[in-house]
Design a protein around this motif. Sequence first.
Motif, short mmCIF file in Angstrom:
data_model
loop_
_atom_site.label_atom_id
_atom_site.label_comp_id
_atom_site.label_asym_id
_atom_site.label_seq_id
_atom_site.Cartn_x
_atom_site.Cartn_y
_atom_site.Cartn_z
N GLU B 46 0.82 -1.21 0.00
CA GLU B 46 0.00 0.00 0.00
C GLU B 46 0.85 1.26 0.00
OE1 GLU B 46 -4.26 -1.47 1.55
OE2 GLU B 46 -3.06 -0.54 3.10
N PHE B 51 -0.78 4.93 -0.75
CA PHE B 51 -1.90 5.15 0.15
C PHE B 51 -1.49 5.77 1.48
CE2 PHE B 51 -4.09 1.32 -2.00
CZ PHE B 51 -4.36 2.11 -3.11
N PRO B 70 0.35 11.37 -5.50
CA PRO B 70 -0.87 10.69 -5.00
C PRO B 70 -1.14 9.43 -5.81
CG PRO B 70 -1.45 12.64 -6.26
CD PRO B 70 0.04 12.66 -6.11
N PRO B 71 -1.86 8.48 -5.24
CA PRO B 71 -2.05 7.17 -5.88
C PRO B 71 -2.62 7.26 -7.29
CG PRO B 71 -3.45 7.38 -3.92
CD PRO B 71 -2.51 8.52 -3.91
N GLU B 72 -3.49 8.25 -7.53
CA GLU B 72 -4.15 8.32 -8.84
C GLU B 72 -3.18 8.67 -9.97
OE1 GLU B 72 -5.01 10.04 -6.13
OE2 GLU B 72 -5.53 12.12 -6.57
N MET B 76 -0.50 2.51 -10.95
CA MET B 76 -0.43 1.16 -10.41
C MET B 76 -1.84 0.80 -9.95
SD MET B 76 2.75 1.37 -7.86
CE MET B 76 4.25 2.22 -8.22
N SER B 77 -2.28 -0.41 -10.26
CA SER B 77 -3.61 -0.78 -9.78
C SER B 77 -3.48 -1.90 -8.76
CB SER B 77 -4.51 -1.18 -10.94
OG SER B 77 -3.85 -2.04 -11.81
N ILE B 78 -4.49 -2.01 -7.91
CA ILE B 78 -4.38 -2.93 -6.79
C ILE B 78 -5.55 -3.92 -6.75
CG2 ILE B 78 -5.54 -1.40 -5.12
CD1 ILE B 78 -3.21 -2.41 -3.14
N GLY B 98 -11.73 2.33 -14.49
CA GLY B 98 -10.47 3.03 -14.68
C GLY B 98 -10.31 3.57 -16.09
N ARG B 145 -10.45 -5.51 -13.85
CA ARG B 145 -10.55 -4.07 -13.60
C ARG B 145 -9.16 -3.45 -13.41
NH1 ARG B 145 -13.69 -2.36 -8.22
NH2 ARG B 145 -11.93 -3.47 -7.30
N ALA B 146 -8.27 -4.23 -12.77
CA ALA B 146 -6.93 -3.71 -12.50
C ALA B 146 -6.04 -3.79 -13.74
CB ALA B 146 -6.29 -4.49 -11.36
N ILE B 149 -6.49 -1.28 -17.44
CA ILE B 149 -5.89 0.05 -17.64
C ILE B 149 -4.41 -0.06 -18.00
CG2 ILE B 149 -7.52 1.23 -16.09
CD1 ILE B 149 -5.21 1.33 -14.01
N ASP B 157 -2.80 -8.17 -3.20
CA ASP B 157 -2.66 -8.47 -1.78
C ASP B 157 -3.44 -9.74 -1.45
OD1 ASP B 157 -2.22 -8.42 0.89
OD2 ASP B 157 -3.19 -6.50 1.27
#
Lengths: 265, 352
Positions: B46, B51, B70-72, B76-78, B98, B145-146, B149, B157
């Motif tokens: 994270e 995050f 910032p994460p956006e 990287m997708s999680i 996304g 979904r991850a 993009i 995780d």
Amino acid sequence: MERLSFRLFTIFIALLFALFLFAAITTLFLIPKPNEIIESIKSEEMAYSLKLSLVTASISTLLVMLFGIPIGYALSRFDFYGKSAVKSILDLPMAFPELVLGLALLLLFGRTTFGGALNSLGINVVFTKLGIIVAQFFTALPYTARVIYTAFESISKRYELVARSLGYGEFETFRKVTLPMARSGLFASTIIAFARSVGTFGSVLILAGGSYMNTEILPVTLYLNISYGNIGMAITSGIMLIIVSFTAILIFERLEGSKNVSVRG
Amino acid sequence: MSLLEVKDLNINLGEFHLRDVSLTVEKNNYLTIIGPTGAGKSVLLEVIAGFYPIKSGKITLAGRNITALPPENRGMSIVYQDFMLFPHLNVFDNIAFGLRKKALSRAEIEREVRTISRELRIDQLLHRKPKTLSGGEQQRVAIARALVIRPKMLLMDEPFSALDEKTREKLRSMVKKAVKDYSTTVIHVTHDFEDVFSLANRVAVMKDGRIVQEGTPEEIFCKPTSDFVADFVGTNFFHGRVLESSNITTISIGNIAIYTTEVAEPGAEVTLSVRPEAIILTRELGMYSARNVLPARVVKVKKRGHVLWLTLDVEGLTLRAVITLNAAELLGIKEGVKLYIMFKASSVRVIG
């Protein structure tokens, strides 16, 4: 044997209380004569009071939601300096008698430089219709913010983290993920805000004054007419209050139901 | 240049912390992070995703310092263990979520969603709401979904831990193929060694907020650099003195001698590792090519999945071996039984 009688005892208490409460509510509808009620409804005072109640409670509800959503979200999601103080202060009014809250607001708006400054700007809160909204707002907001907080707490933060990682900023994530997911909780909060606002009496009486046909909302009508010994008017305003609250719940549930989610879901 | 470089990362979240974590991940690598519960694996993931703000340290992605990003904006997708599909959106909209942030036409979004859905075999489910899907289906949607993009890095995780063994198996092979087709770099936190064996080409072992060893799966499992890693990955572990080292090395441990093909300095104190699955059991002695043959007594038998883990006492030395249920039946394995163990000299690693 002892266990059985204890069980019967608790059930008996539950039934007894429910019966009394139900009887009390039914009495409200059974005691007055129908023509008395119709007369009261037709009266100018009742029309005024009902209208003022609906208008002020609607405005208060809107304001309470506008403040309650950011407050609930901040408390649920962020750690900030003074957070525990904010939480404790928000909890205060629940243990605080409404009358005393009204008194405190009266002193704040009437006797301090802050109140004086507002006054010089032409904003008069004490003994005015604006005072009704202020009193309702301060009474309903702590309850509502708490319910909204719980609604946000029940949504795992990870949904937001996933949205962030997919390219959405903080506010966009709030709008596209958190708000829609919290919808049923927010609907419930709106009902609570409205019901609290419509029913607020003590703080309104002290801050806005319960003056006839001026700052007279339904609970004030009930109070004034009881004082005059005008039972018919008093009962009618009580019935009106109940009808307004139940209609609000019905309307909200209908709105919510049309979107396929139940308020209690 | 490495795709991801994490340098001297420190963070304290009360319950979890990271201490001086440094890690590099090359493009198209598949890194698994293993370690006991509370080691800080998920926190590291994270933190890489952005995050949590970090106290000290630096994260570089493709040469760019992203520590404060910032994460956006990290690309990287999680994927989480519990799917985290948006319940108010159907499968299509979840996958497209996304993509809608990118400057793509409606047709392009549609095409991308269809492609990944076919890849993960969820193309029949696009109109459904997430809560009507099975766990395996939900996780495939979350992975779609991850991946759709085309992230610079995919972070997972414990993505399979909420699923049953059969579904896990199926998802592993799907993920393996999808990750390859989308040429994605992956960091995958897991406690299931099967994930390591079937997916990873790099492994990092964490303990108490630190990375204690990082390398290829072979290096981690066969050449653990510390007692902790050896214990954690389940290998046998002895300390002994090298007696002689000519064409074969003899090492004395207590009152027994063990032979290894690895070279060592005579007289030196060394640590050896033998994988539990390298140990063969027999009831009677015969002629074997294995150089290490020792008498043993079964101390404890523990069933784990389709195999038995045996704790053996070998002349005062404790040793663990893993055998199949069939073999155990054939040999009449139970606690207290005396038999012989053997392992090849080439299975004995000198690790320090």
